[in-house]
Design a protein around this motif. Sequence first.
Motif, PDB file in Angstrom:
ATOM      1  N   PHE A 186      57.411  51.603  66.436  1.00 23.88           N
ATOM      2  CA  PHE A 186      58.124  50.452  67.001  1.00 23.88           C
ATOM      3  C   PHE A 186      57.153  49.286  67.101  1.00 23.88           C
ATOM      4  O   PHE A 186      56.003  49.459  67.515  1.00 23.88           O
ATOM      5  N   GLN A 187      57.598  48.103  66.698  1.00 22.56           N
ATOM      6  CA  GLN A 187      56.801  46.894  66.836  1.00 22.56           C
ATOM      7  C   GLN A 187      57.409  46.029  67.926  1.00 22.56           C
ATOM      8  O   GLN A 187      58.615  45.768  67.922  1.00 22.56           O
ATOM      9  N   PHE A 188      56.589  45.597  68.888  1.00 18.92           N
ATOM     10  CA  PHE A 188      57.095  44.724  69.941  1.00 18.92           C
ATOM     11  C   PHE A 188      57.593  43.418  69.319  1.00 18.92           C
ATOM     12  O   PHE A 188      56.862  42.778  68.559  1.00 18.92           O
ATOM     13  N   PRO A 189      58.826  43.000  69.634  1.00 25.55           N
ATOM     14  CA  PRO A 189      59.259  41.660  69.209  1.00 25.55           C
ATOM     15  C   PRO A 189      58.327  40.600  69.792  1.00 25.55           C
ATOM     16  O   PRO A 189      57.684  40.831  70.821  1.00 25.55           O
ATOM     17  N   ALA A 190      58.276  39.442  69.144  1.00 27.18           N
ATOM     18  CA  ALA A 190      57.342  38.388  69.554  1.00 27.18           C
ATOM     19  C   ALA A 190      57.505  38.017  71.024  1.00 27.18           C
ATOM     20  O   ALA A 190      56.514  37.858  71.750  1.00 27.18           O
ATOM     21  N   GLU A 191      58.758  37.887  71.490  1.00 25.35           N
ATOM     22  CA  GLU A 191      58.991  37.487  72.876  1.00 25.35           C
ATOM     23  C   GLU A 191      58.505  38.562  73.849  1.00 25.35           C
ATOM     24  O   GLU A 191      57.933  38.258  74.901  1.00 25.35           O
ATOM     25  N   MET A 192      58.714  39.816  73.488  1.00 21.60           N
ATOM     26  CA  MET A 192      58.267  40.917  74.349  1.00 21.60           C
ATOM     27  C   MET A 192      56.744  40.988  74.366  1.00 21.60           C
ATOM     28  O   MET A 192      56.135  41.247  75.403  1.00 21.60           O
ATOM     29  N   ARG A 193      56.127  40.776  73.214  1.00 26.88           N
ATOM     30  CA  ARG A 193      54.667  40.779  73.141  1.00 26.88           C
ATOM     31  C   ARG A 193      54.089  39.690  74.048  1.00 26.88           C
ATOM     32  O   ARG A 193      53.133  39.932  74.792  1.00 26.88           O
ATOM     33  N   GLN A 194      54.668  38.507  73.997  1.00 26.62           N
ATOM     34  CA  GLN A 194      54.186  37.412  74.837  1.00 26.62           C
ATOM     35  C   GLN A 194      54.338  37.733  76.320  1.00 26.62           C
ATOM     36  O   GLN A 194      53.440  37.462  77.122  1.00 26.62           O
ATOM     37  N   GLU A 195      55.476  38.317  76.690  1.00 22.90           N
ATOM     38  CA  GLU A 195      55.712  38.689  78.085  1.00 22.90           C
ATOM     39  C   GLU A 195      54.707  39.752  78.535  1.00 22.90           C
ATOM     40  O   GLU A 195      54.147  39.676  79.624  1.00 22.90           O
ATOM     41  N   PHE A 196      54.482  40.733  77.685  1.00 22.69           N
ATOM     42  CA  PHE A 196      53.552  41.818  77.994  1.00 22.69           C
ATOM     43  C   PHE A 196      52.135  41.272  78.200  1.00 22.69           C
ATOM     44  O   PHE A 196      51.444  41.624  79.157  1.00 22.69           O
ATOM     45  N   LEU A 197      51.708  40.384  77.311  1.00 18.31           N
ATOM     46  CA  LEU A 197      50.342  39.853  77.379  1.00 18.31           C
ATOM     47  C   LEU A 197      50.152  38.849  78.507  1.00 18.31           C
ATOM     48  O   LEU A 197      49.028  38.538  78.876  1.00 18.31           O
ATOM     49  N   LYS A 198      51.243  38.324  79.055  1.00 19.36           N
ATOM     50  CA  LYS A 198      51.120  37.464  80.239  1.00 19.36           C
ATOM     51  C   LYS A 198      50.653  38.280  81.440  1.00 19.36           C
ATOM     52  O   LYS A 198      49.938  37.777  82.299  1.00 19.36           O
ATOM     53  N   VAL A 199      51.086  39.534  81.482  1.00 20.84           N
ATOM     54  CA  VAL A 199      50.737  40.417  82.602  1.00 20.84           C
ATOM     55  C   VAL A 199      49.435  41.176  82.312  1.00 20.84           C
ATOM     56  O   VAL A 199      48.571  41.299  83.171  1.00 20.84           O
ATOM     57  N   VAL A 200      49.325  41.682  81.099  1.00 18.69           N
ATOM     58  CA  VAL A 200      48.135  42.439  80.692  1.00 18.69           C
ATOM     59  C   VAL A 200      47.267  41.517  79.847  1.00 18.69           C
ATOM     60  O   VAL A 200      47.629  41.192  78.726  1.00 18.69           O
ATOM     61  N   GLU A 201      46.162  41.104  80.366  1.00 15.95           N
ATOM     62  CA  GLU A 201      45.320  40.121  79.670  1.00 15.95           C
ATOM     63  C   GLU A 201      44.807  40.681  78.341  1.00 15.95           C
ATOM     64  O   GLU A 201      44.292  41.791  78.281  1.00 15.95           O
ATOM     65  N   GLY A 202      44.953  39.867  77.294  1.00 15.94           N
ATOM     66  CA  GLY A 202      44.507  40.280  75.969  1.00 15.94           C
ATOM     67  C   GLY A 202      43.023  40.572  75.898  1.00 15.94           C
ATOM     68  O   GLY A 202      42.585  41.510  75.232  1.00 15.94           O
ATOM     69  N   GLU A 203      42.219  39.774  76.591  1.00 15.39           N
ATOM     70  CA  GLU A 203      40.766  39.976  76.571  1.00 15.39           C
ATOM     71  C   GLU A 203      40.396  41.319  77.192  1.00 15.39           C
ATOM     72  O   GLU A 203      39.474  41.993  76.742  1.00 15.39           O
ATOM     73  N   THR A 204      41.120  41.710  78.237  1.00 16.15           N
ATOM     74  CA  THR A 204      40.879  43.000  78.867  1.00 16.15           C
ATOM     75  C   THR A 204      41.227  44.133  77.911  1.00 16.15           C
ATOM     76  O   THR A 204      40.494  45.123  77.800  1.00 16.15           O
ATOM     77  N   LEU A 205      42.339  43.990  77.211  1.00 15.04           N
ATOM     78  CA  LEU A 205      42.760  45.024  76.270  1.00 15.04           C
ATOM     79  C   LEU A 205      41.748  45.204  75.148  1.00 15.04           C
ATOM     80  O   LEU A 205      41.477  46.327  74.722  1.00 15.04           O
ATOM     81  N   LYS A 206      41.192  44.103  74.658  1.00  9.39           N
ATOM     82  CA  LYS A 206      40.274  44.184  73.517  1.00  9.39           C
ATOM     83  C   LYS A 206      39.047  45.040  73.830  1.00  9.39           C
ATOM     84  O   LYS A 206      38.474  45.656  72.948  1.00  9.39           O
ATOM     85  N   LYS A 207      38.665  45.083  75.105  1.00 10.69           N
ATOM     86  CA  LYS A 207      37.515  45.911  75.499  1.00 10.69           C
ATOM     87  C   LYS A 207      37.833  47.394  75.407  1.00 10.69           C
ATOM     88  O   LYS A 207      36.927  48.219  75.373  1.00 10.69           O
ATOM     89  N   ASN A 208      39.133  47.736  75.399  1.00  9.61           N
ATOM     90  CA  ASN A 208      39.544  49.136  75.384  1.00  9.61           C
ATOM     91  C   ASN A 208      40.185  49.555  74.067  1.00  9.61           C
ATOM     92  O   ASN A 208      40.958  50.498  74.026  1.00  9.61           O
ATOM     93  N   LEU A 209      39.863  48.848  73.001  1.00 13.53           N
ATOM     94  CA  LEU A 209      40.396  49.217  71.697  1.00 13.53           C
ATOM     95  C   LEU A 209      39.332  49.926  70.877  1.00 13.53           C
ATOM     96  O   LEU A 209      38.168  49.507  70.846  1.00 13.53           O
ATOM     97  N   GLU A 210      39.742  51.016  70.232  1.00 13.99           N
ATOM     98  CA  GLU A 210      38.848  51.714  69.305  1.00 13.99           C
ATOM     99  C   GLU A 210      38.475  50.738  68.197  1.00 13.99           C
ATOM    100  O   GLU A 210      39.336  50.051  67.637  1.00 13.99           O
ATOM    101  N   ARG A 211      37.199  50.660  67.865  1.00 14.36           N
ATOM    102  CA  ARG A 211      36.740  49.587  66.978  1.00 14.36           C
ATOM    103  C   ARG A 211      36.740  49.936  65.497  1.00 14.36           C
ATOM    104  O   ARG A 211      36.713  49.054  64.653  1.00 14.36           O
ATOM    105  N   SER A 212      36.709  51.204  65.141  1.00 14.38           N
ATOM    106  CA  SER A 212      36.595  51.534  63.724  1.00 14.38           C
ATOM    107  C   SER A 212      37.279  52.869  63.423  1.00 14.38           C
ATOM    108  O   SER A 212      37.748  53.560  64.325  1.00 14.38           O
TER     109      SER A 212
END
Length: 201
Positions: free
Chosen positions: A103-129
Amino acid sequence: MKKYCNKFTLVEILAVVALIGILTAIGFGAYTYAMNSAKESSTKALIKRLESGLESCRTKFGYFPATSSGTTRDFKRLKFTKNSTTQLIDDIYIISSDGTNFFQFPAEMRQEFLKVVEGETLKKNLERSGSNADILVDGWGGMIYYAYPGFINETGVDLVSAGADGRFGNTSGGSATPENTRNRYYDTSTNEKNCDDIANF
């Protein structure tokens, strides 16, 4: 007059070596405990933010992104892809264990989600390779699993990390990767406990 020797005896040297070893073991134990505590706290905070973001999406759009098709409940993972130029998160996917997009988040849902969950915070918890690049991970580098409808929160979402040991339930049983045949994160019928798992339930 007595002559005093300035040299250390073998017993004194061994005592000093033993004392250094004891202090090193205590210091290493304290360091390991502090690191695990920090990872546990960061994982709990991350799961709380994810839950808040998903709840915000449900409030605005009326539904949680599902992880199952039909009547079979399933576990999935969250993937956040970044724009190659800006490095900002530009897509959110729910993906299956084989790496396919469910499932891919629709653009509007992605924007709403990232308003609450900061993108910069998420990037620190992503597998890099590797094959799991951009998959959301916990403080120990293990996967964070998402399910809706949940196995525990049957009318809401489950968000689960296997914790420090990388295994669901007791260390003697369970699996680091949930399987479709496993109907819960831990099996209450065999007195299996959730051990050090970190979840929103």
